[in-house]
Design an enzyme around this catalytic site. Structure first.
Site, PDB file in Angstrom:
ATOM      1  N   HIS A  69      16.200 -40.753  19.610  1.00  9.47           N
ATOM      2  CA  HIS A  69      17.185 -40.429  18.568  1.00  9.47           C
ATOM      3  C   HIS A  69      17.468 -41.704  17.779  1.00  9.47           C
ATOM      4  O   HIS A  69      17.665 -42.753  18.359  1.00  9.47           O
ATOM      5  CB  HIS A  69      18.469 -39.911  19.232  1.00  9.47           C
TER       6      HIS A  69
ATOM      7  N   CYS B 266      16.541 -37.000  13.051  1.00 10.51           N
ATOM      8  CA  CYS B 266      17.942 -36.660  12.775  1.00 10.51           C
ATOM      9  C   CYS B 266      18.292 -37.030  11.341  1.00 10.51           C
ATOM     10  O   CYS B 266      18.439 -38.207  11.008  1.00 10.51           O
ATOM     11  CB  CYS B 266      18.858 -37.377  13.767  1.00 10.51           C
TER      12      CYS B 266
ATOM     13  N   HIS C 101      17.158 -32.686  14.239  1.00 12.37           N
ATOM     14  CA  HIS C 101      18.581 -32.385  14.048  1.00 12.37           C
ATOM     15  C   HIS C 101      18.791 -32.344  12.544  1.00 12.37           C
ATOM     16  O   HIS C 101      18.513 -33.338  11.874  1.00 12.37           O
ATOM     17  CB  HIS C 101      19.459 -33.525  14.561  1.00 12.37           C
TER      18      HIS C 101
ATOM     19  N   ASP D  48      23.129 -29.738  13.195  1.00 14.57           N
ATOM     20  CA  ASP D  48      23.857 -30.805  13.878  1.00 14.57           C
ATOM     21  C   ASP D  48      25.312 -30.670  13.515  1.00 14.57           C
ATOM     22  O   ASP D  48      25.697 -29.733  12.835  1.00 14.57           O
ATOM     23  CB  ASP D  48      23.239 -32.150  13.508  1.00 14.57           C
ATOM     24  N   HIS D  49      26.090 -31.622  13.968  1.00 12.76           N
ATOM     25  CA  HIS D  49      27.539 -31.585  13.761  1.00 12.76           C
ATOM     26  C   HIS D  49      27.945 -30.673  12.610  1.00 12.76           C
ATOM     27  O   HIS D  49      27.432 -30.810  11.508  1.00 12.76           O
ATOM     28  CB  HIS D  49      28.065 -32.970  13.399  1.00 12.76           C
TER      29      HIS D  49
ATOM     30  N   TYR E 118      31.235 -30.133  17.142  1.00 14.15           N
ATOM     31  CA  TYR E 118      30.452 -29.147  17.898  1.00 14.15           C
ATOM     32  C   TYR E 118      31.157 -27.804  18.061  1.00 14.15           C
ATOM     33  O   TYR E 118      31.179 -27.230  19.142  1.00 14.15           O
ATOM     34  CB  TYR E 118      30.051 -29.725  19.264  1.00 14.15           C
TER      35      TYR E 118
END
Ligand code: DNO
Length: 357
Positions: free
Chosen positions: A206, A244, A271, A316-317, A330
């Protein structure tokens, strides 16, 4: 693309799997044994219990995020050997239960970093925010205390046990250069990649979040050059990237569409999320829609579609919307919206491709 959803485990998440089941198109759950102290090997029984539970909802459990890397390995300490052995054991055990991808990171002490977990957006929702000035001037101990005492659910990367060791850890990293950290990453990968290959698992690093040095600590997974350097360490099929968009994309120097074209085929896991970068370099996370932020999410999905990307993807978030009380970034609602947006783009690009042939 194989759509997944990150979930923190029974009793450790506000979201339940029967809710995730109602989001169209989700095939798998991204999971981890979040209660395990960093560095300990994951046992077969505990892995089986989690995998069985996830599968009982009809999901696959092929992606683990994260198996965290002990600081001794990042520091290259003498006692790294035993932690590397434990890591190898975890890889083997996960392979036995059908895991295909392990996401990990190599950030010293801190994982993802923000100054504010609930900054209000113009539409009244809240999201994770990074204010340069605050992060750069704040005592890291204070930051870690705020984040780790946020609720009874430990934020990943902000485990309270780090608080007591923070001074010791900073002292240990005092003289470490980026090159030293690269060397320790290389050593780690050379040890674990053959084991991962044998277990049928791809290791997916990541990127650093944000992708620059904070608190004077070295950070090395920051953009195009570092991704190439990572890949040059080993051409093992198990040496891969977690692509990501939000982490790399919070730096203006990273063009995420160009990076997708270059690195998607080496990224077994992606992500996808958007961030809005302000003129002074601060950034806030936004909805997944391209027009809400600074990252061309549409362009990224177009690149993935161009190569018929068959890796795992997760939104993602998300923002915290409709009054949802959840782990920062999340929640259920905004990530569900994100999934529908990503799958919508994917369907459209795939259909256009077919029609043009
Ligand atoms: C934050 C996440 C990170 C990520 C790890 C992967 O929400 O993106 O904590 O899971 O860095 O090792």
């Amino acid at each position: 693309m194989n759509m997944t959803f990150r979930w923190y485990g029974r009793g450790n998440d506000t979201v339940q799997l029967d809710q995730v089941k109602q989001i169209p198109g989700v095939k798998g759950i991204v999971w981890a044994l979040h209660h395990k102290p960093v560095g300990e090997a994951w046992g077969k029984n505990e892995i089986k219990s989690e995998v069985d539970y996830i599968k009982s909802f009809g999901f696959h459990a092929e992606v683990v995020e994260s198996v965290n890397v002990h600081e001794a390995i990042k520091l290259g300490n003498q006692d790294r050997e035993s932690y590397i052995e434990n890591y190898k054991q975890t890889i083997r055990n996960l392979g036995e239960f059908g895991v295909k991808v392990i996401c990990y990171n190599f950030m010293p002490i801190f994982d993802w970093t923000r100054s504010d977990l609930f900054r209000e957006l113009p539409d009244g929702s809240t999201a994770l925010f990074y204010e340069k000035e605050i992060v750069e001037n704040r005592d890291p101990k204070e930051l870690i205390q705020t984040f780790s005492s946020y609720s009874d659910m430990t934020l990943p990367g902000w485990e309270p046990e780090k608080i007591g060791r923070i001074k010791e850890l900073f002292d240990a990293y005092k003289d470490m250069t980026e090159e030293d950290l690269w060397e320790n990453l290389r050593y780690f990968l050379e040890e674990i990649l053959p084991v991962a290959e044998e277990a049928g698992i791809k290791m997916a690093i990541h990127p650093d979040d944000p992708p620059w040095s904070i608190f004077g600590l070295p950070r090395i997974m920051t953009g195009r050059e570092s991704l190439n350097k990572l890949l040059s360490i080993s051409n093992s099929p198990s040496n891969g990237i977690t692509f990501c968009t939000g982490s790399l994309g919070s730096s203006r120097s990273n063009d995420m569409v160009a990076l997708s074209a270059e690195f998607a085929h080496k990224s077994p896991f992606a992500h996808i999320r958007n961030v809005k970068i302000f003129d002074n370099g601060d950034f806030i996370e936004t909805s997944h829609l391209t027009s809400d932020g600074s990252i061309d999410i549409k362009g990224v999905v177009k690149e993935l579609s161009a190569i018929n990307y068959d890796g795992y993807v997760r939104p993602d978030h998300g923002r915290h919307i409709w009054g949802e009380k959840c782990r920062p970034g999340y929640g259920l609602y905004d990530r569900a919206l994100g999934i529908m947006h990503l799958l919508g783009l994917w369907d459209a690009f795939q259909t256009m491709k077919k029609e043009n042939h």
